[in-house]
Design a protein around this motif. Sequence first.
Motif, PDB file in Angstrom:
ATOM      1  N   GLY A 172      43.412  49.779  30.113  1.00  0.00           N
ATOM      2  CA  GLY A 172      42.904  51.108  29.834  1.00  0.00           C
ATOM      3  C   GLY A 172      43.361  51.575  28.466  1.00  0.00           C
ATOM      4  O   GLY A 172      44.547  51.439  28.128  1.00  0.00           O
ATOM      5  N   GLU A 173      42.433  52.142  27.696  1.00  0.00           N
ATOM      6  CA  GLU A 173      42.754  52.562  26.330  1.00  0.00           C
ATOM      7  C   GLU A 173      42.128  53.916  26.017  1.00  0.00           C
ATOM      8  O   GLU A 173      41.004  54.194  26.416  1.00  0.00           O
ATOM      9  CB  GLU A 173      42.225  51.541  25.325  1.00  0.00           C
ATOM     10  N   ILE A 174      42.887  54.737  25.299  1.00  0.00           N
ATOM     11  CA  ILE A 174      42.385  55.973  24.716  1.00  0.00           C
ATOM     12  C   ILE A 174      42.939  56.032  23.297  1.00  0.00           C
ATOM     13  O   ILE A 174      44.145  55.821  23.091  1.00  0.00           O
ATOM     14  CB  ILE A 174      42.835  57.218  25.511  1.00  0.00           C
ATOM     15  N   ASP A 175      42.089  56.272  22.316  1.00  0.00           N
ATOM     16  CA  ASP A 175      42.530  56.303  20.925  1.00  0.00           C
ATOM     17  C   ASP A 175      43.743  57.214  20.774  1.00  0.00           C
ATOM     18  O   ASP A 175      43.726  58.367  21.208  1.00  0.00           O
ATOM     19  CB  ASP A 175      41.408  56.824  20.014  1.00  0.00           C
ATOM     20  N   GLY A 176      44.817  56.686  20.159  1.00  0.00           N
ATOM     21  CA  GLY A 176      45.995  57.491  19.885  1.00  0.00           C
ATOM     22  C   GLY A 176      47.047  57.489  20.971  1.00  0.00           C
ATOM     23  O   GLY A 176      48.108  58.107  20.797  1.00  0.00           O
ATOM     24  N   LEU A 177      46.772  56.802  22.096  1.00  0.00           N
ATOM     25  CA  LEU A 177      47.738  56.763  23.191  1.00  0.00           C
ATOM     26  C   LEU A 177      48.186  55.335  23.488  1.00  0.00           C
ATOM     27  O   LEU A 177      47.490  54.370  23.161  1.00  0.00           O
ATOM     28  CB  LEU A 177      47.121  57.363  24.460  1.00  0.00           C
ATOM     29  N   ALA A 178      49.353  55.217  24.122  1.00  0.00           N
ATOM     30  CA  ALA A 178      49.823  53.909  24.563  1.00  0.00           C
ATOM     31  C   ALA A 178      48.858  53.357  25.596  1.00  0.00           C
ATOM     32  O   ALA A 178      48.441  54.076  26.513  1.00  0.00           O
ATOM     33  CB  ALA A 178      51.214  54.035  25.161  1.00  0.00           C
ATOM     34  N   PRO A 179      48.446  52.103  25.471  1.00  0.00           N
ATOM     35  CA  PRO A 179      47.487  51.528  26.420  1.00  0.00           C
ATOM     36  C   PRO A 179      48.129  51.298  27.782  1.00  0.00           C
ATOM     37  O   PRO A 179      49.360  51.310  27.939  1.00  0.00           O
ATOM     38  CB  PRO A 179      47.098  50.196  25.774  1.00  0.00           C
ATOM     39  N   LEU A 180      47.271  51.069  28.758  1.00  0.00           N
ATOM     40  CA  LEU A 180      47.682  50.858  30.142  1.00  0.00           C
ATOM     41  C   LEU A 180      47.237  49.471  30.592  1.00  0.00           C
ATOM     42  O   LEU A 180      46.104  49.069  30.350  1.00  0.00           O
ATOM     43  CB  LEU A 180      47.051  51.938  31.009  1.00  0.00           C
ATOM     44  N   THR A 181      48.122  48.743  31.256  1.00  0.00           N
ATOM     45  CA  THR A 181      47.745  47.451  31.834  1.00  0.00           C
ATOM     46  C   THR A 181      48.126  47.436  33.303  1.00  0.00           C
ATOM     47  O   THR A 181      49.115  48.049  33.721  1.00  0.00           O
ATOM     48  CB  THR A 181      48.422  46.278  31.114  1.00  0.00           C
ATOM     49  N   LEU A 182      47.314  46.731  34.088  1.00  0.00           N
ATOM     50  CA  LEU A 182      47.561  46.629  35.527  1.00  0.00           C
ATOM     51  C   LEU A 182      46.982  45.317  36.021  1.00  0.00           C
ATOM     52  O   LEU A 182      45.864  44.940  35.657  1.00  0.00           O
ATOM     53  CB  LEU A 182      46.894  47.792  36.263  1.00  0.00           C
ATOM     54  N   THR A 183      47.743  44.620  36.858  1.00  0.00           N
ATOM     55  CA  THR A 183      47.276  43.378  37.480  1.00  0.00           C
ATOM     56  C   THR A 183      47.163  43.586  38.989  1.00  0.00           C
ATOM     57  O   THR A 183      48.081  44.128  39.616  1.00  0.00           O
ATOM     58  CB  THR A 183      48.237  42.223  37.184  1.00  0.00           C
ATOM     59  N   ILE A 184      46.031  43.170  39.549  1.00  0.00           N
ATOM     60  CA  ILE A 184      45.816  43.253  40.997  1.00  0.00           C
ATOM     61  C   ILE A 184      46.115  41.886  41.607  1.00  0.00           C
ATOM     62  O   ILE A 184      45.552  40.872  41.192  1.00  0.00           O
ATOM     63  CB  ILE A 184      44.358  43.653  41.326  1.00  0.00           C
ATOM     64  N   THR A 185      47.006  41.867  42.576  1.00  0.00           N
ATOM     65  CA  THR A 185      47.356  40.624  43.242  1.00  0.00           C
ATOM     66  C   THR A 185      46.748  40.593  44.651  1.00  0.00           C
ATOM     67  O   THR A 185      46.069  41.537  45.061  1.00  0.00           O
ATOM     68  CB  THR A 185      48.886  40.433  43.319  1.00  0.00           C
ATOM     69  N   ALA A 186      47.010  39.531  45.380  1.00  0.00           N
ATOM     70  CA  ALA A 186      46.456  39.393  46.718  1.00  0.00           C
ATOM     71  C   ALA A 186      46.956  40.492  47.644  1.00  0.00           C
ATOM     72  O   ALA A 186      48.068  41.016  47.480  1.00  0.00           O
ATOM     73  CB  ALA A 186      46.803  38.030  47.288  1.00  0.00           C
ATOM     74  N   ALA A 187      46.149  40.834  48.635  1.00  0.00           N
ATOM     75  CA  ALA A 187      46.542  41.834  49.611  1.00  0.00           C
ATOM     76  C   ALA A 187      47.752  41.368  50.410  1.00  0.00           C
ATOM     77  O   ALA A 187      47.935  40.170  50.637  1.00  0.00           O
ATOM     78  CB  ALA A 187      45.377  42.138  50.542  1.00  0.00           C
ATOM     79  N   GLU A 188      48.543  42.315  50.845  1.00  0.00           N
ATOM     80  CA  GLU A 188      49.723  41.977  51.645  1.00  0.00           C
ATOM     81  C   GLU A 188      49.322  41.609  53.068  1.00  0.00           C
ATOM     82  O   GLU A 188      48.347  42.135  53.593  1.00  0.00           O
ATOM     83  CB  GLU A 188      50.685  43.174  51.678  1.00  0.00           C
TER      84      GLU A 188
ATOM     85  N   PRO B 145      41.507  40.959  43.716  1.00  0.00           N
ATOM     86  CA  PRO B 145      42.751  40.235  43.422  1.00  0.00           C
ATOM     87  C   PRO B 145      42.560  39.272  42.258  1.00  0.00           C
ATOM     88  O   PRO B 145      41.550  38.570  42.173  1.00  0.00           O
ATOM     89  CB  PRO B 145      43.016  39.484  44.733  1.00  0.00           C
ATOM     90  N   GLY B 146      43.505  39.281  41.342  1.00  0.00           N
ATOM     91  CA  GLY B 146      43.419  38.456  40.148  1.00  0.00           C
ATOM     92  C   GLY B 146      42.947  39.210  38.925  1.00  0.00           C
ATOM     93  O   GLY B 146      43.130  38.741  37.794  1.00  0.00           O
ATOM     94  N   ASN B 147      42.323  40.373  39.105  1.00  0.00           N
ATOM     95  CA  ASN B 147      41.850  41.169  37.964  1.00  0.00           C
ATOM     96  C   ASN B 147      43.016  41.705  37.148  1.00  0.00           C
ATOM     97  O   ASN B 147      44.046  42.104  37.683  1.00  0.00           O
ATOM     98  CB  ASN B 147      41.015  42.355  38.431  1.00  0.00           C
ATOM     99  N   VAL B 148      42.806  41.740  35.834  1.00  0.00           N
ATOM    100  CA  VAL B 148      43.736  42.389  34.906  1.00  0.00           C
ATOM    101  C   VAL B 148      42.976  43.524  34.236  1.00  0.00           C
ATOM    102  O   VAL B 148      41.932  43.311  33.620  1.00  0.00           O
ATOM    103  CB  VAL B 148      44.268  41.399  33.848  1.00  0.00           C
ATOM    104  N   LEU B 149      43.496  44.733  34.376  1.00  0.00           N
ATOM    105  CA  LEU B 149      42.851  45.925  33.836  1.00  0.00           C
ATOM    106  C   LEU B 149      43.563  46.376  32.568  1.00  0.00           C
ATOM    107  O   LEU B 149      44.798  46.340  32.493  1.00  0.00           O
ATOM    108  CB  LEU B 149      42.871  47.064  34.854  1.00  0.00           C
TER     109      LEU B 149
END
Length: 232
Positions: A216-232, A210-214
Motif C-alpha cells: 500500500g502506498e500514498i505519496d509522501g507516506l511510509a509504505p505498507l506491506t503485508l503478507t497473507i499466509t495459510a489459514a490456521e 494465502p501467499g499474497n503480498v500486499l
Amino acid sequence: MTQPLFTLPSPPLVPITGTDQGYPVQRIFCVGRNYAAHALEMGNEVDREAPFYFNKAPQTLCLSGSSIPYPLETSDCHHEMEFVVALSAPAFRISAAEAMNAVYGYACGIDLTRRDLQSVAKEKRRPWDIGKDFENASIIAPITPKAEFGDIAEQTIRLSVDGRITQEATLADMIWSVPEIIAHLSRFYHLAPGDLIYTGTPAGVGPVLPGNVLLGEIDGLAPLTLTITAAE
C-alpha cells in the motif's frame, strides 16, 4: 480498594517516522463509502447527505511488515486501502475550519473485510461487526507527522497485490474531506488523542489469498506491506 482480576495489555503502539516514539491507539473509526467509484462498485448510490461510520477495536491493529494467517471463517476476505488520520488533540463539536488543529499525522492503512460475512449481515439488516472487526483486520504503516506530509491534495493512493495494481485514486477523490469527517464525527463523540480515522477506500477492492503480498502506498507516506499466509 478493588484490585483487577487480571492485567490487560497496554494500548497498541504505531511507530512514528523519524523517531523512536510510538502512537498509542485507543479507538479506530472507519468511514464508509467515501469514494464515489467504490460506492458504485458495491452497488450503492453516492450521496452527500452525511458520512457514516463503523468502529474497529484497537486490538485489530496489525503493523506494516507483518505476516498474518488468512482470516477465520471466511472464504472471501477483501483488501481495502485507506488514508489514515491520527489525532493528537481533543475535538468536540468543532467546525471543519478548526478540525485540522486536532490532527497529529497520517499513515497508509488497509481495512480487511470478511466480505461474505458482511454481505450476509447486510442482507439480514444486522451490524457489520463480524465482517469488519476481527484480529489483524486494521493494518497500518508508521505515522508521518502532519507538518512533514503537508496539505492533503492530489496525492495518489494505491494498492498492489503481488505487484499488480488493484486500487488507485487520489486523496482529492474523497467524497468527504478530512476536515469535514473530523467535524462531523466530533458531533457524536468526544474525539481525543489516540483516535485513528480510516477515511474510506477507492474502487478496486478485491479478494486476498494465502501467499499474497500486499503493498500500500500514498505519496509522501511510509509504505505498507503485508503478507497473507495459510489459514490456521
